[in-house]
Design an enzyme around this catalytic site. Structure first.
Site, PDB file in Angstrom:
ATOM      1  N   ASP A 257      46.740  48.447  19.882  1.00  0.00           N
ATOM      2  CA  ASP A 257      47.837  47.972  19.124  1.00  0.00           C
ATOM      3  C   ASP A 257      49.295  48.947  19.545  1.00  0.00           C
ATOM      4  OD1 ASP A 257      49.475  46.609  17.155  1.00  0.00           O
ATOM      5  OD2 ASP A 257      48.097  46.982  15.526  1.00  0.00           O
ATOM      6  N   TRP A 258      50.396  48.225  19.346  1.00  0.00           N
ATOM      7  CA  TRP A 258      51.680  48.941  19.771  1.00  0.00           C
ATOM      8  C   TRP A 258      51.865  50.330  19.405  1.00  0.00           C
ATOM      9  CZ3 TRP A 258      50.322  44.895  22.050  1.00  0.00           C
ATOM     10  CH2 TRP A 258      51.148  44.298  23.021  1.00  0.00           C
TER      11      TRP A 258
END
Length: 557
Positions: A257-258
């Protein structure tokens, strides 16, 4: 040149770069090796594309990412058809029903058609990977991103996710199944430790992912922010390698995930191939770990091969036009099939001229519908059906329709507007009141404060009920709500967040053009105390923990 020959030609620096983002939404490209860049974007129910952040020569900072995470559906442009959201200028796209609504259709073919439509919109923008679907179990209805997820049931979640993924990938756009795993709360989501016993983990929290993988083989999977039984999921060998690859046989790419990587070398060794977005520290840490032999060349090459395999999947396509009118029709159809009739005492619905002539439409949501949740999935709708307009169109001249806003604000009452609404209700034959949960409390990095609808909307229902016994409530909400007011109305229509076509869908259901056939995918409690996670959410101390279990996990093995 095949991927093995490419790998032989790559330097360590190039391999490390290959496994890192390029900017915020792309992967690295190497023209001399004919390795192209992949373009990704959100989201789970619409293609949210920001040219300022994605296109060539785009500039960005971490604050841009934080802005979009914090984006609220209350932003005027986010839910009424404008194209400028907090995250740069977001191009208009079809805002389909959100997961909490979509899943109530229980219709795999419809979800497949939605996947195809999303793929066509990706092709129009050159997007290769759409970051969805999200299928985390809706363990607590307080969870801020519950509106994106399908159900508290893993079988339903897995079946519908597979349909969406197949719709996307059959058209040549990769899906990214997320968030793996046990990301069941947004509160302190990068620290939250989901405590799950082994049986509950496999029977509930991983079961939807396994079913979706078995039935659709998503090209990518996204690891989650949280910890699982004390270990960061993005660097969990037991989750990403032992379970996902060795036990389940998944061969695709895992991305973070970012900004979800805390230890890049450990994450790669665990099986987290791609670190998103581009972070210099992550690249430096991985390069140094390879040079110091903390990460072996075999481990580095295994991840590179998965990245090169993904690149082989992605077809080269010309940009294509999108039939947004057709996609709007699909969004309307999904909304119609997803709306749930929760209550219909004395057959108050459908509205017919034999029973009613004067119809009062009350509530801000009739004019400015709440069609989606807040956060990175928020989509600027290409079109928008306003319920009031659609009600006037479907009712034609057979009914007398009047409107009052009643409660213009979620928290602050407006006595004059309330009085206008109750007076309208009193002189009508039936009243339809549109209400919603507080806008912006749903979303990323934060959870709902309670299970109630907006305070002023609850007051509106009670005030109208005193003047008009023929009362129908239309709900727009991210997840389950408590309905202390349910005995004061005869009809309750549940839309959740049903996207840009909700207006026509509601109008068709109110007047009997469509028979409501949606089925709930989550439990509606009578109080927050009845929810299974109540005693464990949000945990205690500095390191919050969410204890996840279910009844079968408590039964004898």
């Amino acid at each position: 040149m095949d991927k093995y020959s490419l790998l032989d030609k790559m330097t360590v620096e190039e391999k490390v770069t290959l496994l890192s983002g390029k900017g915020l939404w792309k992967t690295a490209h190497f023209p001399h090796l004919q390795i192209k860049s992949l373009k990704m974007t959100d989201g789970t129910y619409g293609v949210r594309y920001s040219p300022e952040q994605i296109d060539d020569n785009a500039s960005w900072t971490i604050s841009d990412f934080l802005d979009v995470v914090s984006q609220s559906a209350n932003d005027e442009h986010s839910h009424t058809g404008g194209s400028e959201a907090l995250f740069g200028k977001t191009l208009p796209a079809t805002c389909f029903p959100n997961g909490s609504s979509l899943a109530c259709s229980w219709d795999r073919e419809l979800v497949y058609q939605m996947g195809k439509a999303l793929a066509h919109e990706c092709h129009s923008l050159g997007v290769n990977i759409l970051l969805g679907p999200g299928i985390n179990i809706r363990r607590t209805p307080l969870s801020g991103r519950g509106y994106e997820y399908y159900s508290e049931d893993p079988l339903l979640s897995g079946e519908l996710a597979a349909s969406l993924i197949n719709g996307l990938q059959d058209q040549g756009v990769g899906a990214c199944l997320k968030h793996f795993a046990c990301n069941n709360s947004e509160y302190r989501r990068t620290e939250m430790d989901s405590i799950v016993d082994e049986r509950a983990l496999h029977e509930i929290y991983l079961a939807g992912f396994k079913r979706a993988i078995d039935k659709s083989n998503p090209w990518t999977i996204m690891s989650s922010y949280n910890r699982l039984n004390g270990e960061q999921t993005s660097q969990s060998y037991s989750l990403l390698t032992t379970i996902l690859r060795e036990q389940w046989g998944y061969q695709g790419l895992v991305m973070s995930d970012w900004y979800g990587i805390k230890d890049r070398p450990r994450s790669l060794k665990a099986g987290n191939d791609l670190a998103m977005p581009e972070v210099k520290r992550d690249k430096d840490e991985l390069r140094n770990a390879v040079e110091n032999k903390e990460v072996t060349m075999a481990e580095l090459d295994a991840s590179c091969l998965r990245m090169l395999t993904l690149l082989e999947h992605v077809p080269q396509r010309e940009l294509q036009d999108v039939d947004f009118a057709q996609h709007h029709t699909i969004a309307q159809k999904i909304a119609e099939e997803s709306i749930v009739l929760l209550k219909n005492d004395e057959n108050i619905l459908p509205l017919t001229t034999t029973k009613y002539k004067k119809v009062a439409i009350i509530g801000r949501g009739a004019h400015s519908p709440i069609i989606q949740g807040s956060g990175c999935a928020t989509t600027a709708p290409y079109m928008l059906d306003r319920p009031l307009d659609e009600i006037l169109d479907v009712a034609n001249d057979d009914f007398s329709i009047d409107y009052a806003v009643g409660a213009p604000d979620d928290y602050h009452e407006h006595p004059q507007e309330m009085e206008k609404a109750t007076e309208l209700a009193a002189r009508s034959d039936v009243a339809v009141v549109f209400v919603n949960t507080v806008i912006g409390e749903d979303g990323e990095n934060g959870d709902r404060k309670n299970l109630s609808i907006a305070p002023t909307h609850e007051s509106l229902i009670k005030a109208v009920a005193k003047k008009q016994k023929e009362l129908i409530v239309v709900l727009s909400n991210s997840d389950s709500v408590i309905m202390d007011w349910k005995d004061q109305c005869k009809g309750i229509v549940e839309t959740f967040f049903s996207g840009q076509g909700v207006g026509r869908a509601v109008a068709n259901i109110l007047f009997g053009v469509i028979n409501p056939s949606g089925k709930l995918t989550v439990t509606f409690p009578n109080s927050l105390e009845e929810t299974p996670a109540y005693l464990h959410y949000p945990g205690e101390g500095v390191n919050a923990s969410l204890k996840l279990t279910h009844l079968s996990a408590l039964s004898p093995k």
